[in-house]
Design a protein around this motif. Structure first.
Motif, PDB file in Angstrom:
ATOM      1  N   ALA A  26       0.856  -1.184   0.000  1.00  0.00           N
ATOM      2  CA  ALA A  26       0.000   0.000   0.000  1.00  0.00           C
ATOM      3  C   ALA A  26       0.892   1.233   0.000  1.00  0.00           C
ATOM      4  O   ALA A  26       2.020   1.201   0.516  1.00  0.00           O
ATOM      5  N   PHE A  27       0.379   2.330  -0.573  1.00  0.00           N
ATOM      6  CA  PHE A  27       1.188   3.530  -0.735  1.00  0.00           C
ATOM      7  C   PHE A  27       0.377   4.772  -0.375  1.00  0.00           C
ATOM      8  O   PHE A  27      -0.790   4.899  -0.761  1.00  0.00           O
ATOM      9  N   GLU A  28       1.025   5.668   0.339  1.00  0.00           N
ATOM     10  CA  GLU A  28       0.417   6.968   0.589  1.00  0.00           C
ATOM     11  C   GLU A  28       0.379   7.736  -0.726  1.00  0.00           C
ATOM     12  O   GLU A  28       1.299   7.653  -1.535  1.00  0.00           O
ATOM     13  N   GLY A  29      -0.717   8.473  -0.930  1.00  0.00           N
ATOM     14  CA  GLY A  29      -0.818   9.244  -2.158  1.00  0.00           C
ATOM     15  C   GLY A  29      -2.167   9.081  -2.817  1.00  0.00           C
ATOM     16  O   GLY A  29      -3.199   8.943  -2.159  1.00  0.00           O
ATOM     17  N   TRP A  30      -2.149   9.031  -4.140  1.00  0.00           N
ATOM     18  CA  TRP A  30      -3.387   9.084  -4.932  1.00  0.00           C
ATOM     19  C   TRP A  30      -4.295   7.884  -4.681  1.00  0.00           C
ATOM     20  O   TRP A  30      -5.511   8.001  -4.776  1.00  0.00           O
ATOM     21  N   ASN A  31      -3.730   6.728  -4.373  1.00  0.00           N
ATOM     22  CA  ASN A  31      -4.521   5.510  -4.180  1.00  0.00           C
ATOM     23  C   ASN A  31      -4.855   5.253  -2.717  1.00  0.00           C
ATOM     24  O   ASN A  31      -5.107   4.120  -2.332  1.00  0.00           O
ATOM     25  N   ASP A  32      -4.864   6.301  -1.904  1.00  0.00           N
ATOM     26  CA  ASP A  32      -4.958   6.115  -0.456  1.00  0.00           C
ATOM     27  C   ASP A  32      -5.954   7.089   0.154  1.00  0.00           C
ATOM     28  O   ASP A  32      -5.619   7.849   1.070  1.00  0.00           O
ATOM     29  N   ALA A  33      -7.193   7.075  -0.336  1.00  0.00           N
ATOM     30  CA  ALA A  33      -8.217   7.988   0.173  1.00  0.00           C
ATOM     31  C   ALA A  33      -8.393   7.803   1.680  1.00  0.00           C
ATOM     32  O   ALA A  33      -8.502   6.684   2.173  1.00  0.00           O
ATOM     33  N   THR A  39      -2.681   2.943   6.189  1.00  0.00           N
ATOM     34  CA  THR A  39      -2.850   2.707   7.627  1.00  0.00           C
ATOM     35  C   THR A  39      -3.218   1.258   7.897  1.00  0.00           C
ATOM     36  O   THR A  39      -2.723   0.652   8.862  1.00  0.00           O
ATOM     37  N   ALA A  40      -4.077   0.680   7.065  1.00  0.00           N
ATOM     38  CA  ALA A  40      -4.472  -0.715   7.258  1.00  0.00           C
ATOM     39  C   ALA A  40      -3.276  -1.648   7.154  1.00  0.00           C
ATOM     40  O   ALA A  40      -3.087  -2.536   7.997  1.00  0.00           O
ATOM     41  N   VAL A  41      -2.442  -1.448   6.133  1.00  0.00           N
ATOM     42  CA  VAL A  41      -1.287  -2.336   5.935  1.00  0.00           C
ATOM     43  C   VAL A  41      -0.266  -2.148   7.050  1.00  0.00           C
ATOM     44  O   VAL A  41       0.286  -3.126   7.575  1.00  0.00           O
ATOM     45  N   VAL A 102       4.836  -4.088   2.305  1.00  0.00           N
ATOM     46  CA  VAL A 102       5.515  -2.985   1.633  1.00  0.00           C
ATOM     47  C   VAL A 102       4.648  -1.746   1.778  1.00  0.00           C
ATOM     48  O   VAL A 102       3.472  -1.750   1.394  1.00  0.00           O
ATOM     49  N   HIS A 103       5.208  -0.698   2.368  1.00  0.00           N
ATOM     50  CA  HIS A 103       4.461   0.557   2.420  1.00  0.00           C
ATOM     51  C   HIS A 103       5.418   1.726   2.315  1.00  0.00           C
ATOM     52  O   HIS A 103       6.587   1.642   2.710  1.00  0.00           O
ATOM     53  N   GLY A 104       4.924   2.792   1.743  1.00  0.00           N
ATOM     54  CA  GLY A 104       5.750   3.970   1.540  1.00  0.00           C
ATOM     55  C   GLY A 104       4.947   5.035   0.831  1.00  0.00           C
ATOM     56  O   GLY A 104       3.712   4.999   0.804  1.00  0.00           O
TER      57      GLY A 104
END
Length: 293
Positions: A26-33, A39-41, A102-104
């Motif tokens: 999961a990634f912070e940004g456009w795909n992370d409303a 936060t979940a990951v 993986v998160h960032g």
């Protein structure tokens, strides 16, 4: 069921002694409303005691005026924390999978190189499948269960899990790029998306976060920590009450939420039809005020 399939299709086949490894991203940004996906990951990784394996820190991936570094205090003193991507590993005792989390921050530049680097890391860790987690803004009411669902381009995964092929066409974020590229590379990939009410799309969004965590629990067969799940459930209930209070102060928002509830309930009824949904949407368009210039 998924574990057996991955053991059978992974290199080494059924005689592999190790459990399949699944990479969850999961990634912070456009795909992370609402910050729900990242936060979940992170929360699930923390609950499983995931330990840091490595980081992707290539500064050529980021525009620091957009993804700004932060300054914070650490045990070693104050330091600059640069945008990066963390890879963590966990081996839940009660599960059938080893997990790479993986998160960032979604990169600003060189997406092809970034995707290739992540999939290379997946190969190094003998990843048998990848799960991309995202959240998007949608016309859904905050008072109903948050929609969260899987999709996959892999026909075998579709049949195995009884899920659909993605139908979206249009601009994509790094989540969509990774899902498609992994599939093309022969790595089974799934996408998990939650729909966040667009009128309360700012972070945090604990109700969407919990919906994604429950879906991951269902897929991976590893129960969430009961105390942690209870805490997030309480946060979600408090969040919903807060949005209720805001809606009560604005008659237009309250009316809009009511229409969304009616449309959602109609769609979920067994007798719901395309005509009924189209009719409700037409009513919504008729009631909308024309936009101001």
């Amino acid at each position: 069921m998924l574990a057996a399939h991955l053991r059978r299709t992974a290199p080494g086949g059924e005689d592999r002694h190790s459990r399949p490894t699944v990479m969850v991203l999961a990634f912070e940004g456009w795909n992370d409303a609402g910050g729900a996906a990242s936060t979940a990951v992170r929360t699930v990784a923390q609950a499983f005691g995931a330990e840091l394996v490595e980081k992707l820190t290539d500064e050529e991936y980021y525009d620091f005026q957009f993804s700004r570094p932060k300054i914070g205090r650490t045990p070693a003193g104050r330091e600059i924390i640069w945008p990066s991507t963390s890879i963590l590993r966990a081996s839940p005792a009660s599960g059938e999978f080893d997990l790479l989390f993986v998160h960032g921050v979604e990169p600003s530049f060189r997406w092809r190189a970034y995707t290739a680097e992540l999939l290379t890391k997946a190969a190094e860790h003998q990843v048998a499948a990848v799960v991309l987690v995202g959240a998007l803004l949608a016309d859904v009411p905050h008072t109903r269960p948050i929609p969260a669902s899987f999709s996959s381009e892999d026909a075998e995964i579709q049949e195995l899990l009884d899920i659909d092929e993605p139908t979206y066409e249009g601009p994509v974020g790094i989540v969509g790029v990774l899902a498609h590229t992994a599939f093309q590379a022969g790595i089974p990939s799934l996408s998990l998306w939650a729909a966040v009410p667009h009128y309360v799309g700012q972070a945090p969004s604990p109700k969407a976060q919990l919906a994604l965590m429950r879906k991951l629990e269902e897929l991976l067969g590893v129960p969430l920590d009961p105390e942690q799940a209870e805490e997030i459930s309480e946060d979600a209930a408090a969040w919903e009450r807060g949005v209720d209070d805001l809606a009560e102060e604005d008659a237009e928002i309250a009316d809009y939420v009511k229409r969304l509830e009616e449309a959602t309930d109609t769609t979920n009824l067994p007798e719901a039809s395309g005509d009924a949904i189209a009719e409700e949407f037409e009513r919504y368009l008729r009631r909308r005020k024309p936009p101001e210039n």
